[in-house]
Design an enzyme around this catalytic site. Sequence first.
Site, PDB file in Angstrom:
ATOM      1  N   LYS A 111      45.839  34.548  42.651  1.00  0.00           N
ATOM      2  CA  LYS A 111      45.359  33.357  42.186  1.00  0.00           C
ATOM      3  C   LYS A 111      45.473  32.204  43.342  1.00  0.00           C
ATOM      4  O   LYS A 111      46.499  32.193  43.903  1.00  0.00           O
ATOM      5  CB  LYS A 111      45.864  32.890  40.859  1.00  0.00           C
ATOM      6  CG  LYS A 111      45.358  33.690  39.762  1.00  0.00           C
ATOM      7  CD  LYS A 111      46.106  33.303  38.298  1.00  0.00           C
ATOM      8  CE  LYS A 111      45.498  31.953  37.858  1.00  0.00           C
ATOM      9  NZ  LYS A 111      44.396  32.142  37.005  1.00  0.00           N
ATOM     10  N   ALA A 115      48.493  30.961  45.982  1.00  0.00           N
ATOM     11  CA  ALA A 115      48.090  31.098  47.440  1.00  0.00           C
ATOM     12  C   ALA A 115      48.341  29.661  47.967  1.00  0.00           C
ATOM     13  O   ALA A 115      48.781  29.468  49.408  1.00  0.00           O
ATOM     14  CB  ALA A 115      46.749  31.553  47.780  1.00  0.00           C
ATOM     15  N   ARG A 116      48.079  28.531  47.260  1.00  0.00           N
ATOM     16  CA  ARG A 116      48.144  27.194  47.935  1.00  0.00           C
ATOM     17  C   ARG A 116      49.728  26.710  48.136  1.00  0.00           C
ATOM     18  O   ARG A 116      49.831  25.603  48.478  1.00  0.00           O
ATOM     19  CB  ARG A 116      47.586  26.036  46.888  1.00  0.00           C
ATOM     20  CG  ARG A 116      45.983  26.576  46.923  1.00  0.00           C
ATOM     21  CD  ARG A 116      45.363  25.701  45.838  1.00  0.00           C
ATOM     22  NE  ARG A 116      43.984  26.070  45.828  1.00  0.00           N
ATOM     23  CZ  ARG A 116      42.821  25.432  45.359  1.00  0.00           C
ATOM     24  NH1 ARG A 116      42.954  24.213  45.413  1.00  0.00           N
ATOM     25  NH2 ARG A 116      41.885  25.909  45.113  1.00  0.00           N
ATOM     26  N   THR A 135      51.970  47.541  38.972  1.00  0.00           N
ATOM     27  CA  THR A 135      53.027  46.970  39.867  1.00  0.00           C
ATOM     28  C   THR A 135      52.449  45.929  40.944  1.00  0.00           C
ATOM     29  O   THR A 135      51.535  46.359  41.599  1.00  0.00           O
ATOM     30  CB  THR A 135      53.767  48.081  40.516  1.00  0.00           C
ATOM     31  OG1 THR A 135      54.429  48.770  39.784  1.00  0.00           O
ATOM     32  CG2 THR A 135      54.859  47.434  41.511  1.00  0.00           C
ATOM     33  N   GLU A 137      53.078  42.830  43.969  1.00  0.00           N
ATOM     34  CA  GLU A 137      53.975  42.424  44.898  1.00  0.00           C
ATOM     35  C   GLU A 137      53.706  40.945  45.249  1.00  0.00           C
ATOM     36  O   GLU A 137      52.291  40.603  45.415  1.00  0.00           O
ATOM     37  CB  GLU A 137      53.935  43.401  46.350  1.00  0.00           C
ATOM     38  CG  GLU A 137      54.725  42.756  47.318  1.00  0.00           C
ATOM     39  CD  GLU A 137      53.965  42.017  48.367  1.00  0.00           C
ATOM     40  OE1 GLU A 137      54.664  41.421  49.030  1.00  0.00           O
ATOM     41  OE2 GLU A 137      52.836  42.349  48.681  1.00  0.00           O
ATOM     42  N   GLN A 156      43.780  37.719  39.512  1.00  0.00           N
ATOM     43  CA  GLN A 156      42.651  38.273  38.756  1.00  0.00           C
ATOM     44  C   GLN A 156      41.966  39.638  39.028  1.00  0.00           C
ATOM     45  O   GLN A 156      42.035  40.009  40.185  1.00  0.00           O
ATOM     46  CB  GLN A 156      41.518  37.170  39.196  1.00  0.00           C
ATOM     47  CG  GLN A 156      40.269  37.256  38.189  1.00  0.00           C
ATOM     48  CD  GLN A 156      39.077  36.229  38.698  1.00  0.00           C
ATOM     49  OE1 GLN A 156      38.731  36.049  39.811  1.00  0.00           O
ATOM     50  NE2 GLN A 156      39.020  35.618  37.549  1.00  0.00           N
ATOM     51  N   TYR A 170      41.001  59.121  39.742  1.00  0.00           N
ATOM     52  CA  TYR A 170      42.348  59.044  39.967  1.00  0.00           C
ATOM     53  C   TYR A 170      43.178  60.162  39.024  1.00  0.00           C
ATOM     54  O   TYR A 170      44.145  60.649  39.604  1.00  0.00           O
ATOM     55  CB  TYR A 170      43.042  57.675  39.705  1.00  0.00           C
ATOM     56  CG  TYR A 170      44.114  57.657  40.272  1.00  0.00           C
ATOM     57  CD1 TYR A 170      44.439  57.223  41.672  1.00  0.00           C
ATOM     58  CD2 TYR A 170      45.341  57.297  39.683  1.00  0.00           C
ATOM     59  CE1 TYR A 170      45.751  56.851  42.151  1.00  0.00           C
ATOM     60  CE2 TYR A 170      46.584  56.854  39.836  1.00  0.00           C
ATOM     61  CZ  TYR A 170      46.930  56.804  41.343  1.00  0.00           C
ATOM     62  OH  TYR A 170      47.971  56.394  41.627  1.00  0.00           O
ATOM     63  N   GLN A 180      52.243  54.634  34.946  1.00  0.00           N
ATOM     64  CA  GLN A 180      53.505  53.905  35.303  1.00  0.00           C
ATOM     65  C   GLN A 180      53.892  52.989  34.347  1.00  0.00           C
ATOM     66  O   GLN A 180      53.240  52.115  33.848  1.00  0.00           O
ATOM     67  CB  GLN A 180      53.485  53.483  36.562  1.00  0.00           C
ATOM     68  CG  GLN A 180      52.543  52.306  36.942  1.00  0.00           C
ATOM     69  CD  GLN A 180      52.396  51.957  38.373  1.00  0.00           C
ATOM     70  OE1 GLN A 180      52.856  52.489  39.438  1.00  0.00           O
ATOM     71  NE2 GLN A 180      51.625  50.838  38.702  1.00  0.00           N
TER      72      GLN A 180
END
EC number: 3.5.4.13
Length: 188
Positions: A111, A115-116, A135, A137, A156, A170, A180
């Site tokens: 989002k 980031a800002r 998961t 990061e 998002q 997958y 997971q």
Amino acid sequence: MSIKSDRWIRHMAEEHGMIEPFSPRQVRHVEGNSIISYGLSSYGYDIRCAGEFKVFTNVRSVIVDPKNFSEHSFVDFTGDTCIIPPNSFALARTLEYFRIPRNVLTICLGKSTYARCGIIVNVTPFEPEWEGYVTLEFSNTTPLPAKIYANEGVAQVLFLESDEVCEVSYADRGGKYQGQSGVTLPKA
């Protein structure tokens, strides 16, 4: 391949359990307080992270090796907020559980609110027929400590539907992150 709308996402979540729990609208306030938004948007779904974190630390002077990643590289933390040290990162998991259809690929993007502030969420796909908690990061690219919030929007997810079904999903290939249930460390 086309991006899917709020109508399609709502239908797939409510009728097929694609996202659980699911919020059918953007939530921006909780109990009168402003939060970082989560829930259904026009062409995506804003996800939240749960309150369980693994914060990277180098107090044990281990080498970062994706083929042999040491659990000792992290400090486990549970809470409503998590402070990421300067120039470090933390792992978390989504509050939402996903079940991706066989003809769909998603892309998870950070989002702009984070980031800002110099906090970057990894870009990652959810592959056809993958399911589980994601998961996430969070990289703190700043020279200062940075805060992330559990139970509020962090990224998002965009849903892309293919015009044909993949030969191997997958699930078919037994993907190593299938199903997971918590914050999952790298697997080779």
